[in-house]
Write an enzyme that holds these catalytic residues in place. Structure first.
Site, mmCIF file in Angstrom:
data_model
loop_
_atom_site.group_PDB
_atom_site.id
_atom_site.type_symbol
_atom_site.label_atom_id
_atom_site.label_comp_id
_atom_site.label_asym_id
_atom_site.label_seq_id
_atom_site.Cartn_x
_atom_site.Cartn_y
_atom_site.Cartn_z
ATOM 1 N N ARG A 1 5.648 3.749 -9.465
ATOM 2 C CA ARG A 1 6.276 2.449 -8.732
ATOM 3 C C ARG A 1 5.465 1.391 -8.588
ATOM 4 O O ARG A 1 6.057 0.189 -8.273
ATOM 5 C CB ARG A 1 6.599 3.054 -7.190
ATOM 6 N N ARG B 1 -0.496 -6.023 -12.639
ATOM 7 C CA ARG B 1 -0.154 -7.175 -13.417
ATOM 8 C C ARG B 1 -1.395 -8.003 -13.691
ATOM 9 O O ARG B 1 -2.461 -7.991 -13.097
ATOM 10 C CB ARG B 1 0.688 -8.047 -12.610
ATOM 11 N N ARG C 1 7.734 14.440 3.824
ATOM 12 C CA ARG C 1 6.461 13.661 4.576
ATOM 13 C C ARG C 1 7.094 12.798 5.666
ATOM 14 O O ARG C 1 8.298 12.240 5.441
ATOM 15 C CB ARG C 1 5.801 12.874 3.519
ATOM 16 N N ARG D 1 -0.786 1.888 7.248
ATOM 17 C CA ARG D 1 -0.519 0.469 7.274
ATOM 18 C C ARG D 1 -0.272 -0.109 8.510
ATOM 19 O O ARG D 1 0.220 0.639 9.552
ATOM 20 C CB ARG D 1 0.390 0.121 6.277
ATOM 21 N N GLU E 1 1.209 2.794 11.403
ATOM 22 C CA GLU E 1 1.930 3.978 10.654
ATOM 23 C C GLU E 1 1.026 4.913 10.245
ATOM 24 O O GLU E 1 0.049 4.877 9.555
ATOM 25 C CB GLU E 1 2.759 3.477 9.283
ATOM 26 N N TYR F 1 14.052 10.267 -3.780
ATOM 27 C CA TYR F 1 12.960 8.961 -3.255
ATOM 28 C C TYR F 1 13.985 7.792 -3.719
ATOM 29 O O TYR F 1 13.947 7.507 -4.688
ATOM 30 C CB TYR F 1 11.623 9.016 -3.897
ATOM 31 N N ASP G 1 15.573 3.986 -3.320
ATOM 32 C CA ASP G 1 15.477 2.829 -2.512
ATOM 33 C C ASP G 1 16.741 2.285 -2.110
ATOM 34 O O ASP G 1 17.681 3.009 -2.515
ATOM 35 C CB ASP G 1 14.978 1.660 -3.763
HETATM 36 N N1 UDP Z 1 0.129 3.292 -2.833
HETATM 37 C C1 UDP Z 1 -1.382 3.301 -2.881
HETATM 38 N N2 UDP Z 1 -2.026 2.312 -2.182
HETATM 39 C C2 UDP Z 1 -1.429 1.459 -1.769
HETATM 40 C C3 UDP Z 1 0.178 1.340 -1.544
HETATM 41 C C4 UDP Z 1 0.777 2.720 -2.146
HETATM 42 O O1 UDP Z 1 -1.879 4.280 -3.193
HETATM 43 O O2 UDP Z 1 -1.955 0.508 -1.114
HETATM 44 C C5 UDP Z 1 0.794 4.527 -3.500
HETATM 45 C C6 UDP Z 1 1.063 5.917 -2.234
HETATM 46 O O3 UDP Z 1 0.985 7.115 -2.938
HETATM 47 C C7 UDP Z 1 2.571 5.467 -2.323
HETATM 48 C C8 UDP Z 1 3.096 5.137 -3.599
HETATM 49 O O4 UDP Z 1 1.845 4.292 -4.041
HETATM 50 O O5 UDP Z 1 3.277 6.731 -1.792
HETATM 51 C C9 UDP Z 1 4.403 4.170 -3.588
HETATM 52 O O6 UDP Z 1 4.126 2.970 -2.723
HETATM 53 P P1 UDP Z 1 5.368 2.219 -2.004
HETATM 54 O O7 UDP Z 1 4.618 1.195 -1.204
HETATM 55 O O8 UDP Z 1 6.358 2.040 -3.127
HETATM 56 O O9 UDP Z 1 5.841 3.457 -1.016
HETATM 57 P P2 UDP Z 1 6.935 3.128 0.005
HETATM 58 O O10 UDP Z 1 6.294 3.725 1.288
HETATM 59 O O11 UDP Z 1 7.387 1.664 0.151
HETATM 60 O O12 UDP Z 1 8.210 4.173 -0.352
#
Ligand code: UDP
Length: 379
Positions: free
Chosen positions: A171, A175, A248, A279, A300, A349, A351
């Site tokens: 996901r 870039r 989770r 975060r 969180e 999962y 969106d």
């Molecule tokens: N992830 C990570 N570092 C970050 C943000 C995300 O390793 O700083 C990984 C983490 O395993 C997460 C996955 O990328 O479950 C998807 O992140 P995303 O932010 O898309 O998850 P959301 O919580 O928004 O569904």
């Protein structure tokens, strides 16, 4: 003509079904276990600060599908928020998702060609790409993996990234230009008046009963309604017959601080494993409001699902997926009397835009192609 429909759960899947059925002239009723509608998208206005609090974590609507963007804009306006998270790793702050500025900060490169070369030197081709760890080592190398993924993912999922399927990480964009927009979709934003307004509009004219636990009286409801749209947890519907499907969860610690601005951004990810939260969210930045003297932040903490911790993310390990297959077989025995939809009932999962799309697709299946004539689905 379809009889009255019971919708269990007022999250996005349930609320979209309620809207479309109502517009098609089909009676429906929503029962909701919590004391508010909107599921985990729920926001509430903060009385003092004037921002909307994303109670169950930040929700940023984003989509690449014109029809879905038009669909949500029928109900609310969006405020133009663009998600540009930052990463804190110890004392350092990085641009994120990984882009040319991130690579400049970490490796000193300044152009796409230099960035490509820096990555090429660090990639480890030949790694088994099926796990998060393997995928990262193969595509971005050890340093980026350790700075951005290892600690965060381990905390988030409570498992080492080598035990997690690579789908989780695919996901995240990587870039070679300076684009730090988290999403690649054409449209994104947060409703100007919060998600509460979106759900108010989706559920206009629909009877909704809050505080009703469908599962406590499941047989009663199933006898009363010829069709039930169920959006709760799939394993719970079947009394955990094959064991729990693992979700989770998150625990939220909120705090009002006597500051105009705490972190200068809506979302800052903390990627060191030693920091217990994943975060910090500062809600006023979603609303793009002028500053006042106080600000609301939420830390969180990843958590096990349980009292006070709503299920959030399906944990798509082979064990859970095998169990899912067994539950799906039980669904078939209900002979179409229950439609299972949304993140919890499908154990997917999703969106937000995909959830709406899935709800509209499920309704088309139920009501036939002329649904589009009767409702506003032809947006
Ligand atoms: N992830 C990570 N570092 C970050 C943000 C995300 O390793 O700083 C990984 C983490 O395993 C997460 C996955 O990328 O479950 C998807 O992140 P995303 O932010 O898309 O998850 P959301 O919580 O928004 O569904």
């Amino acid at each position: 003509m379809l009889g009255p429909v019971l919708i269990v759960g007022s999250g996005l899947f349930g609320a979209v079904c309620a809207r479309e059925l109502t517009d098609a002239g089909i009676r429906c009723r929503v029962v909701e276990r919590r004391n508010h509608v909107g599921g985990n998208c729920h926001t509430r206005p903060h009385p003092d600060i004037g921002c909307h609090e994303h109670v169950y974590g930040p929700h940023i609507f984003h989509t690449d599908a014109p029809a879905l963007w038009r669909y949500v804009n029928r109900f609310v306006t969006f405020n133009g928020f663009v998600n540009r998270p930052r990463v804190r790793h110890g004392d350092r702050v990085f641009s994120f998702p990984i882009n040319l500025l991130t690579l400049h900060q970490l490796f000193g490169v300044s152009t796409p060609a230099e960035a490509e070369e820096a990555l090429r030197l660090r990639r480890r081709p030949g790694e088994d790409e099926s796990s998060v760890e393997g995928w990262c080592l193969a595509h971005i190398g050890e340093e980026l993996y350790e700075t951005f993924v290892l600690g965060y993912t381990w905390k988030q999922w409570n498992r080492h990234p080598r035990e997690l399927p690579a789908d989780i990480i695919r996901r995240l964009p990587v870039r070679l230009d300076f684009d730090d927009n988290y999403y690649t979709d054409r449209w994104q934003g947060v409703p100007t008046e919060g998600y509460s307004r979106l759900f108010e509009r989706l559920l206009e004219g629909v009877p909704v009963d809050l505080g009703i636990d469908f599962l406590a009286d499941r047989e009663y409801w199933l006898k009363r309604y010829p069709l039930v749209i169920y959006t709760g947890a799939l394993d719970a519907f079947f009394c955990n017959e094959f064991g729990p499907l693992e979700y989770r969860s998150l625990r939220f610690e909120r705090e009002v601080l006597p500051l105009a601005d705490f972190q200068g951004n809506a979302i800052v990810n903390y990627t060191k494993r030693e920091v217990p939260w994943t975060r910090i969210v500062e809600h006023r930045h979603f609303d793009r409001k002028p500053v006042c003297g106080r600000t609301l932040v939420t830390r969180e903490y990843p958590a096990e699902q349980g009292p006070g911790c709503e299920p959030c993310y399906p944990v798509l390990t082979p064990d859970n997926l095998a169990r899912l297959g067994r539950y799906r077989a039980l669904e078939a025995e209900l002979e179409g009397r229950v439609l299972f939809g949304g993140r919890l009932a499908e154990y997917r999962y999703y969106d937000m835009d995909d959830t709406i799309d899935a709800a509209l697709g499920a309704l088309r299946g139920l009501l036939g192609p002329d649904l589009e004539e009767k409702t506003c689905m032809h947006t």
